[in-house]
Design a protein around this motif. Structure first.
Motif, PDB file in Angstrom:
ATOM      1  N   LYS A  70      62.106 -25.432 -59.578  1.00  0.00           N
ATOM      2  CA  LYS A  70      63.037 -24.986 -58.547  1.00  0.00           C
ATOM      3  C   LYS A  70      64.154 -26.012 -58.422  1.00  0.00           C
ATOM      4  O   LYS A  70      63.920 -27.214 -58.563  1.00  0.00           O
ATOM      5  CB  LYS A  70      62.331 -24.825 -57.193  1.00  0.00           C
ATOM      6  N   THR A  71      65.360 -25.524 -58.160  1.00  0.00           N
ATOM      7  CA  THR A  71      66.483 -26.417 -57.920  1.00  0.00           C
ATOM      8  C   THR A  71      66.421 -26.872 -56.466  1.00  0.00           C
ATOM      9  O   THR A  71      66.332 -26.052 -55.554  1.00  0.00           O
ATOM     10  CB  THR A  71      67.818 -25.713 -58.215  1.00  0.00           C
ATOM     11  N   VAL A  72      66.461 -28.187 -56.260  1.00  0.00           N
ATOM     12  CA  VAL A  72      66.201 -28.773 -54.938  1.00  0.00           C
ATOM     13  C   VAL A  72      67.427 -29.551 -54.450  1.00  0.00           C
ATOM     14  O   VAL A  72      68.091 -30.245 -55.227  1.00  0.00           O
ATOM     15  CB  VAL A  72      64.980 -29.719 -54.990  1.00  0.00           C
ATOM     16  N   LEU A  73      67.715 -29.423 -53.166  1.00  0.00           N
ATOM     17  CA  LEU A  73      68.712 -30.259 -52.505  1.00  0.00           C
ATOM     18  C   LEU A  73      67.972 -31.144 -51.514  1.00  0.00           C
ATOM     19  O   LEU A  73      67.400 -30.660 -50.541  1.00  0.00           O
ATOM     20  CB  LEU A  73      69.756 -29.401 -51.787  1.00  0.00           C
ATOM     21  N   PHE A  74      67.979 -32.453 -51.784  1.00  0.00           N
ATOM     22  CA  PHE A  74      67.276 -33.395 -50.921  1.00  0.00           C
ATOM     23  C   PHE A  74      68.266 -33.992 -49.929  1.00  0.00           C
ATOM     24  O   PHE A  74      69.177 -34.725 -50.307  1.00  0.00           O
ATOM     25  CB  PHE A  74      66.635 -34.500 -51.765  1.00  0.00           C
ATOM     26  N   ASP A  75      68.106 -33.650 -48.670  1.00  0.00           N
ATOM     27  CA  ASP A  75      69.006 -34.013 -47.575  1.00  0.00           C
ATOM     28  C   ASP A  75      70.358 -33.294 -47.717  1.00  0.00           C
ATOM     29  O   ASP A  75      70.727 -32.840 -48.799  1.00  0.00           O
ATOM     30  CB  ASP A  75      69.198 -35.520 -47.451  1.00  0.00           C
ATOM     31  N   ALA A  99      65.353 -24.769 -52.805  1.00  0.00           N
ATOM     32  CA  ALA A  99      64.671 -25.450 -51.691  1.00  0.00           C
ATOM     33  C   ALA A  99      65.508 -26.626 -51.196  1.00  0.00           C
ATOM     34  O   ALA A  99      66.015 -27.420 -51.985  1.00  0.00           O
ATOM     35  CB  ALA A  99      63.298 -25.946 -52.131  1.00  0.00           C
ATOM     36  N   VAL A 100      65.648 -26.706 -49.879  1.00  0.00           N
ATOM     37  CA  VAL A 100      66.240 -27.874 -49.225  1.00  0.00           C
ATOM     38  C   VAL A 100      65.090 -28.703 -48.656  1.00  0.00           C
ATOM     39  O   VAL A 100      64.198 -28.164 -47.993  1.00  0.00           O
ATOM     40  CB  VAL A 100      67.199 -27.467 -48.087  1.00  0.00           C
ATOM     41  N   VAL A 101      65.110 -30.005 -48.928  1.00  0.00           N
ATOM     42  CA  VAL A 101      64.094 -30.907 -48.382  1.00  0.00           C
ATOM     43  C   VAL A 101      64.805 -31.936 -47.504  1.00  0.00           C
ATOM     44  O   VAL A 101      65.710 -32.639 -47.965  1.00  0.00           O
ATOM     45  CB  VAL A 101      63.313 -31.622 -49.503  1.00  0.00           C
ATOM     46  N   LEU A 102      64.429 -32.005 -46.242  1.00  0.00           N
ATOM     47  CA  LEU A 102      65.031 -32.950 -45.299  1.00  0.00           C
ATOM     48  C   LEU A 102      64.109 -34.151 -45.128  1.00  0.00           C
ATOM     49  O   LEU A 102      62.912 -33.987 -44.890  1.00  0.00           O
ATOM     50  CB  LEU A 102      65.261 -32.279 -43.946  1.00  0.00           C
ATOM     51  N   SER A 103      64.685 -35.341 -45.219  1.00  0.00           N
ATOM     52  CA  SER A 103      63.848 -36.545 -45.185  1.00  0.00           C
ATOM     53  C   SER A 103      63.424 -36.932 -43.776  1.00  0.00           C
ATOM     54  O   SER A 103      62.248 -37.216 -43.534  1.00  0.00           O
ATOM     55  CB  SER A 103      64.570 -37.712 -45.861  1.00  0.00           C
ATOM     56  N   HIS A 104      64.398 -36.955 -42.849  1.00  0.00           N
ATOM     57  CA  HIS A 104      64.061 -37.400 -41.493  1.00  0.00           C
ATOM     58  C   HIS A 104      65.143 -36.937 -40.520  1.00  0.00           C
ATOM     59  O   HIS A 104      66.115 -36.293 -40.900  1.00  0.00           O
ATOM     60  CB  HIS A 104      63.871 -38.914 -41.445  1.00  0.00           C
ATOM     61  N   PRO A 121      71.824 -18.558 -46.636  1.00  0.00           N
ATOM     62  CA  PRO A 121      70.808 -18.376 -45.596  1.00  0.00           C
ATOM     63  C   PRO A 121      69.420 -17.992 -46.109  1.00  0.00           C
ATOM     64  O   PRO A 121      68.473 -17.982 -45.326  1.00  0.00           O
ATOM     65  CB  PRO A 121      71.398 -17.233 -44.750  1.00  0.00           C
ATOM     66  N   SER A 122      69.285 -17.697 -47.401  1.00  0.00           N
ATOM     67  CA  SER A 122      67.985 -17.257 -47.909  1.00  0.00           C
ATOM     68  C   SER A 122      67.178 -18.382 -48.549  1.00  0.00           C
ATOM     69  O   SER A 122      66.153 -18.140 -49.184  1.00  0.00           O
ATOM     70  CB  SER A 122      68.175 -16.132 -48.934  1.00  0.00           C
ATOM     71  N   VAL A 123      67.615 -19.618 -48.392  1.00  0.00           N
ATOM     72  CA  VAL A 123      66.934 -20.763 -48.986  1.00  0.00           C
ATOM     73  C   VAL A 123      65.659 -21.092 -48.204  1.00  0.00           C
ATOM     74  O   VAL A 123      65.487 -20.667 -47.053  1.00  0.00           O
ATOM     75  CB  VAL A 123      67.890 -21.979 -49.008  1.00  0.00           C
ATOM     76  N   THR A 124      64.748 -21.840 -48.833  1.00  0.00           N
ATOM     77  CA  THR A 124      63.558 -22.370 -48.152  1.00  0.00           C
ATOM     78  C   THR A 124      63.823 -23.809 -47.750  1.00  0.00           C
ATOM     79  O   THR A 124      64.313 -24.597 -48.566  1.00  0.00           O
ATOM     80  CB  THR A 124      62.319 -22.296 -49.063  1.00  0.00           C
ATOM     81  N   VAL A 125      63.512 -24.157 -46.504  1.00  0.00           N
ATOM     82  CA  VAL A 125      63.776 -25.507 -45.997  1.00  0.00           C
ATOM     83  C   VAL A 125      62.458 -26.196 -45.659  1.00  0.00           C
ATOM     84  O   VAL A 125      61.673 -25.707 -44.847  1.00  0.00           O
ATOM     85  CB  VAL A 125      64.674 -25.470 -44.742  1.00  0.00           C
ATOM     86  N   TYR A 126      62.234 -27.334 -46.309  1.00  0.00           N
ATOM     87  CA  TYR A 126      61.070 -28.168 -46.028  1.00  0.00           C
ATOM     88  C   TYR A 126      61.518 -29.319 -45.133  1.00  0.00           C
ATOM     89  O   TYR A 126      62.482 -30.015 -45.444  1.00  0.00           O
ATOM     90  CB  TYR A 126      60.494 -28.744 -47.326  1.00  0.00           C
TER      91      TYR A 126
END
Length: 277
Positions: A70-75, A99-104, A121-126
């Motif tokens: 999966k292509t990921v955007l971290f923060d 997927a978007v992954v938020l650190s803090h 708007p259809s992305v998954t956010v962790y």
């Protein structure tokens, strides 16, 4: 009769070639594509350190990860318009992110989320489970899927969250398993960059090939920075890419300690790992 037989032969050859050639071509193309898919690209799309002069710098961090399942955007940085503007200049479509992954919780890592969600708007956010309800509501109102993270978690094949680490400020980091070792990406490393690396090593019983991101060292003096560098080297990390809140002093000291294995990062810089998977 000979003409008829010859015509039938030609027709049969045409049919065989028409059927088999696409299959052969498809097989070879798939093998070629699989070879290409083994590469990994990590692009800094938001940072306060310059690299590509065509892009805007702002205090904060975001890393675009391509080549994994999966292509990921971290923060997502602090200002969404700067984030998506930089992505556009780099030819990155926000809708390519799975997927978007938020650190803090800090604004310079999550502030760009509403703007990004308006574009995709259809992305998954962790996000860490400890983040405020208001941020979770922002995800749900946009229609995105929310995944709350507490312990270590698989995001997709070879990509994992460390889970929430630290006490006062809970933070998750990203770990990518590659053929060269672990790649650890930190937002601000509030729990300590060495502690985060040790967590990744403990999760997979593997060495760290590269650690990059914010190391939260910009407020430390020389002796403190050197102590952290000794810890990173003792933990066996082969390459380093400090940016965001790492500070110029720490970046200079890491460069001195790591030499050619120091990676100068800034907004627009891409790290390519060939045959990563």
């Amino acid at each position: 009769m000979r003409k008829i037989i010859k015509r039938i032969f030609i027709i049969n050859v045409f049919i065989i070639v028409s059927v088999l050639f696409p299959l052969i071509l498809s097989t070879h193309w798939t093998a070629f594509a699989d070879t290409m898919d083994r590469d990994l690209a990590l692009t800094i799309v938001y940072d306060n350190n310059p690299y590509d002069q065509a892009l805007e710098t702002r205090w904060g961090f975001s890393c675009y990860i391509k080549g994994t399942e999966k292509t990921v955007l971290f923060d997502v940085g602090g200002e969404g318009s700067v984030l998506t503007g930089n992505m556009a200049k780099l030819g990155i479509d926000p809708r390519s992110v799975d997927a978007v992954v938020l650190s803090h919780v800090h604004y310079d890592h999550v502030g760009g989320l509403p703007h990004f969600l308006s574009a995709h708007p259809s992305v998954t956010v962790y996000m860490p489970r400890s983040l405020p309800q208001s941020i979770k509501d922002t995800v749900r109102r946009a229609g995105a899927r929310l995944v709350e993270v507490h312990g270590p978690m698989e995001i997709c094949k070879d990509v994992y969250s460390t889970g929430e680490l630290g006490d006062f400020i809970k933070e998750e980091s990203l770990v990518i398993r590659t053929s060269k070792g672990l790649i650890v990406i930190t937002g601000c490393a509030h729990p300590g960059v060495v502690n985060i690396m040790e967590k990744a090593k403990d999760m997979f019983k593997s060495d760290v090939y590269l650690v990059l991101g914010g190391f939260h060292l910009c407020w430390m003096d020389l002796s403190q920075v050197k102590k952290i560098i000794r810890g990173v080297k003792k933990a066996g990390c082969r390459k380093v890419g400090p940016c965001h809140c790492s500070g110029d002093l720490a970046r200079d000291q890491f460069k001195e300690a790591y030499g050619d294995d120091f990676i100068l990062l800034g907004v627009g810089k891409t790290i390519r790992i060939e045959d990563a998977f």
